[in-house]
Design a protein around this motif. Structure first.
Motif, mmCIF file in Angstrom:
data_model
loop_
_atom_site.group_PDB
_atom_site.id
_atom_site.type_symbol
_atom_site.label_atom_id
_atom_site.label_comp_id
_atom_site.label_asym_id
_atom_site.label_seq_id
_atom_site.Cartn_x
_atom_site.Cartn_y
_atom_site.Cartn_z
ATOM 1 N N GLN A 10 -3.885 -19.153 10.803
ATOM 2 C CA GLN A 10 -3.562 -17.755 10.912
ATOM 3 C C GLN A 10 -4.014 -17.228 12.269
ATOM 4 O OE1 GLN A 10 -5.932 -19.077 9.210
ATOM 5 N NE2 GLN A 10 -7.754 -17.788 9.025
ATOM 6 N N VAL A 11 -3.461 -16.091 12.641
ATOM 7 C CA VAL A 11 -3.804 -15.481 13.918
ATOM 8 C C VAL A 11 -5.251 -14.987 13.880
ATOM 9 C CG1 VAL A 11 -3.292 -13.620 15.534
ATOM 10 C CG2 VAL A 11 -1.426 -14.766 14.314
ATOM 11 N N GLN A 12 -5.986 -15.318 14.921
ATOM 12 C CA GLN A 12 -7.373 -14.878 14.991
ATOM 13 C C GLN A 12 -7.777 -14.663 16.445
ATOM 14 O OE1 GLN A 12 -10.351 -17.592 13.400
ATOM 15 N NE2 GLN A 12 -11.586 -15.872 12.698
ATOM 16 N N PHE A 13 -8.446 -13.549 16.678
ATOM 17 C CA PHE A 13 -9.016 -13.246 17.975
ATOM 18 C C PHE A 13 -10.511 -13.019 17.791
ATOM 19 C CE2 PHE A 13 -4.971 -13.137 19.843
ATOM 20 C CZ PHE A 13 -4.124 -12.333 19.110
ATOM 21 N N VAL A 14 -11.321 -13.748 18.541
ATOM 22 C CA VAL A 14 -12.774 -13.642 18.420
ATOM 23 C C VAL A 14 -13.356 -13.264 19.772
ATOM 24 C CG1 VAL A 14 -14.907 -14.813 17.825
ATOM 25 C CG2 VAL A 14 -12.809 -15.349 16.570
ATOM 26 N N GLU A 15 -13.940 -12.077 19.816
ATOM 27 C CA GLU A 15 -14.498 -11.555 21.055
ATOM 28 C C GLU A 15 -15.992 -11.863 21.145
ATOM 29 O OE1 GLU A 15 -11.289 -8.801 19.418
ATOM 30 O OE2 GLU A 15 -13.166 -9.616 18.656
ATOM 31 N N SER A 16 -16.478 -12.037 22.362
ATOM 32 C CA SER A 16 -17.898 -12.266 22.578
ATOM 33 C C SER A 16 -18.288 -11.810 23.978
ATOM 34 C CB SER A 16 -18.242 -13.742 22.392
ATOM 35 O OG SER A 16 -17.560 -14.536 23.339
ATOM 36 N N GLY A 17 -19.591 -11.730 24.217
ATOM 37 C CA GLY A 17 -20.075 -11.419 25.552
ATOM 38 C C GLY A 17 -20.605 -10.012 25.741
ATOM 39 N N GLY A 18 -20.549 -9.208 24.699
ATOM 40 C CA GLY A 18 -21.015 -7.834 24.826
ATOM 41 C C GLY A 18 -22.535 -7.743 24.875
ATOM 42 N N GLY A 19 -22.999 -6.518 25.087
ATOM 43 C CA GLY A 19 -24.436 -6.306 25.118
ATOM 44 C C GLY A 19 -24.805 -4.984 25.740
ATOM 45 N N LEU A 20 -26.087 -4.847 25.993
ATOM 46 C CA LEU A 20 -26.630 -3.634 26.621
ATOM 47 C C LEU A 20 -26.833 -3.902 28.107
ATOM 48 C CD1 LEU A 20 -27.969 -0.812 26.484
ATOM 49 C CD2 LEU A 20 -30.108 -2.008 25.907
ATOM 50 N N VAL A 21 -26.334 -3.000 28.920
ATOM 51 C CA VAL A 21 -26.443 -3.168 30.364
ATOM 52 C C VAL A 21 -26.725 -1.811 30.985
ATOM 53 C CG1 VAL A 21 -23.950 -2.881 30.726
ATOM 54 C CG2 VAL A 21 -25.310 -4.195 32.375
ATOM 55 N N HIS A 22 -27.393 -1.825 32.118
ATOM 56 C CA HIS A 22 -27.698 -0.587 32.818
ATOM 57 C C HIS A 22 -26.521 -0.132 33.666
ATOM 58 C CE1 HIS A 22 -31.835 -0.406 31.544
ATOM 59 N NE2 HIS A 22 -32.065 -1.636 31.990
ATOM 60 N N LEU A 23 -26.531 1.124 33.998
ATOM 61 C CA LEU A 23 -25.522 1.683 34.891
ATOM 62 C C LEU A 23 -25.373 0.819 36.134
ATOM 63 C CD1 LEU A 23 -23.727 4.142 35.808
ATOM 64 C CD2 LEU A 23 -25.812 5.094 36.822
ATOM 65 N N GLY A 24 -24.125 0.471 36.453
ATOM 66 C CA GLY A 24 -23.844 -0.364 37.604
ATOM 67 C C GLY A 24 -23.890 -1.851 37.350
ATOM 68 N N GLY A 25 -24.253 -2.234 36.161
ATOM 69 C CA GLY A 25 -24.352 -3.651 35.826
ATOM 70 C C GLY A 25 -23.013 -4.292 35.545
ATOM 71 N N SER A 26 -23.063 -5.562 35.183
ATOM 72 C CA SER A 26 -21.859 -6.341 34.939
ATOM 73 C C SER A 26 -21.963 -7.108 33.628
ATOM 74 C CB SER A 26 -21.623 -7.337 36.075
ATOM 75 O OG SER A 26 -21.420 -6.679 37.309
ATOM 76 N N LEU A 27 -20.814 -7.362 33.042
ATOM 77 C CA LEU A 27 -20.701 -8.208 31.870
ATOM 78 C C LEU A 27 -19.380 -8.948 31.927
ATOM 79 C CD1 LEU A 27 -21.876 -5.925 28.910
ATOM 80 C CD2 LEU A 27 -23.021 -7.997 29.718
ATOM 81 N N ARG A 28 -19.335 -10.081 31.273
ATOM 82 C CA ARG A 28 -18.082 -10.828 31.165
ATOM 83 C C ARG A 28 -17.798 -11.052 29.695
ATOM 84 N NH1 ARG A 28 -16.397 -16.995 32.043
ATOM 85 N NH2 ARG A 28 -14.303 -16.734 32.913
ATOM 86 N N LEU A 29 -16.690 -10.528 29.251
ATOM 87 C CA LEU A 29 -16.264 -10.705 27.872
ATOM 88 C C LEU A 29 -15.319 -11.893 27.762
ATOM 89 C CD1 LEU A 29 -15.516 -7.024 26.797
ATOM 90 C CD2 LEU A 29 -17.704 -8.238 26.914
ATOM 91 N N SER A 30 -15.371 -12.541 26.604
ATOM 92 C CA SER A 30 -14.469 -13.650 26.324
ATOM 93 C C SER A 30 -13.751 -13.396 25.011
ATOM 94 C CB SER A 30 -15.248 -14.964 26.229
ATOM 95 O OG SER A 30 -15.904 -15.271 27.426
ATOM 96 N N CYS A 31 -12.543 -13.888 24.929
ATOM 97 C CA CYS A 31 -11.767 -13.784 23.694
ATOM 98 C C CYS A 31 -11.133 -15.133 23.422
ATOM 99 C CB CYS A 31 -10.702 -12.711 23.813
ATOM 100 S SG CYS A 31 -9.516 -12.688 22.452
ATOM 101 N N ALA A 32 -11.450 -15.686 22.268
ATOM 102 C CA ALA A 32 -10.850 -16.943 21.846
ATOM 103 C C ALA A 32 -9.711 -16.641 20.889
ATOM 104 C CB ALA A 32 -11.893 -17.816 21.167
ATOM 105 N N ALA A 33 -8.529 -17.108 21.239
ATOM 106 C CA ALA A 33 -7.350 -16.862 20.421
ATOM 107 C C ALA A 33 -6.952 -18.144 19.700
ATOM 108 C CB ALA A 33 -6.194 -16.379 21.289
ATOM 109 N N SER A 34 -6.535 -17.995 18.465
ATOM 110 C CA SER A 34 -6.062 -19.143 17.707
ATOM 111 C C SER A 34 -4.912 -18.712 16.816
ATOM 112 C CB SER A 34 -7.190 -19.755 16.878
ATOM 113 O OG SER A 34 -7.738 -18.811 15.991
#
Length: 116
Positions: A1-25
């Protein structure tokens, strides 16, 4: 079945960076247009950025120059590099097809919290 799984979130300060990932199946990923969406409590989910099967990209004005979407068709993955984060970027981020047609494939999302 269709599935999207997101990851990589979190708490970050103003001006910071994050990289999110999504695994699709369960989808024909390499011919699918994909999008990242976000939602804050009390508001509708909104499209943030999208990438087509031919690598055309779209960004809403509020994230242009700060966010970068990419995909890896060999891994069925979509990524969102988020730089210069602002408190107004705080939301739950989801990936899904980039389409105007409603669907029920929404995953659990990943929470981004930007503190000032």
């Amino acid at each position: 079945q269709v599935q999207f799984v997101e990851s990589g979130g979190g708490l970050v300060h103003l001006g910071g960076s994050l990289r999110l990932s999504c695994a699709a199946s369960g989808i024909l990923f390499d011919i699918s247009d994909m999008g990242w969406y976000r939602q804050v409590p009390g508001k509708q989910r909104e499209l943030v950025t999208a990438i087509t099967s031919r690598d055309f990209v779209f960004y809403v004005d509020s994230v242009k120059g700060r966010f970068t979407i990419s995909r890896d068709n060999a891994k069925n993955m979509v990524y969102l590099q988020m730089n210069s984060l602002k408190p107004e970027d705080t939301a739950v981020y989801y990936c899904n097809y980039y389409t105007s047609r409603p669907n029920d494939y929404w995953g659990r999302g990943t929470q981004i919290t930007v503190s000032s």
